[in-house]
Design a protein around this motif. Sequence first.
Motif: not given
Length: 239
Positions: A48-71
Motif C-alpha cells: 500500500k503506497v501512494i504516489g505523486v507523478p513528476t510528469s504526465e507521462a509518469t502519471r499515465a505509466d503509474a495509472e497503467r501499473c495500478g499505482v494509486k496517485l495523489t497531489t
Amino acid sequence: MTMDQLKRQAAARALEEVRDGMQLGLGTGSTAKHFVELLGERVAAGLKVIGVPTSEATRADAERCGVKLTTLDEIDHLDLTIDGADEIDPELNLIKGGGGALLREKIVAAASDRMIVIADDSKWVSTLGKFPLPVEVIPFGLGATRRAIEKAFAECGVSGQMAVRKAKDGHVFVTDGGHWIVDAQLGRITDPPGLAKALSAIPGVVEHGLFIGLASSAVLAGGGGIRVIERRKPKGDQE
Ligand SMILES: O=C[C@H](O)[C@H](O)[C@H](O)COP(=O)(O)O
C-alpha cells in the motif's frame, strides 16, 4: 547486460527502500519508468503506497501499473522520491531534465524527505556539464532571458552554445507546465551551486536542471554490480 537491464536493476534496488504506507515521488524517464513498473508489481501483490507523478507521462505509466496517485495539494510531504538523472557527480549534484520534466521533478524532490537517484553507471561523472544543461524558460521575452543566462554563465566561468529544444516533430518542445527549454552545452560546470543560484535569480527562468543538495543517495548499476552512494551532507545543504 544491456543499458536497459542495468536501469531496471537500479530501479529494483531502490524498490527495496519502499515500505508499506509510504508517500512516494515518482520520477520521469526511462529509468524511473522501470521503477514505476516494478512498484506496480508490488502493489498488485498487496503493497500500500501512494504516489505523486513528476510528469504526465509518469502519471499515465503509474495509472497503467495500478499505482494509486495523489497531489502535493492533498498531502503535505513525501517520504521518498525515486528518479533518474542525466548526470550525477560525487557530491550527488545532478543534471536532470533530459526528458523535460525538471520543474515538477524538482518540486517533488524538494517536498520529499529523501530522494534516491537511480541510473546505469554511465551517468556518473567527475564534473557535471557534458550533458547539455536544460533551462526551463517562459517564451515571453526569450531574447532578454537568453542574454541574462549568457551573463550568468560568464559570471560563473562557463560558456557554450544554447538552443531552444525541439520536439521530434520539429516544433518547439513544450513542457508539461507550458514552458520552453533552452539546452546549454557547457562542457564543464566547475561550480554547480553557484551556477544554480545565478540561474534561479533570472526572472524569465522558471527552473533549471541543476539539482543541488536534493539527492540523498544514488543507486548505480554497472557491469560490476550495483553501487549505492550516500550523500555526506544533509539535504538542502548547498555549500
Ligand atoms: O526530464 C527528465 C528527467 O530528468 C530524467 O530523469 C532524466 O532525463 C533521466 O532520464 P533517463 O532515465 O531516461 O536517462
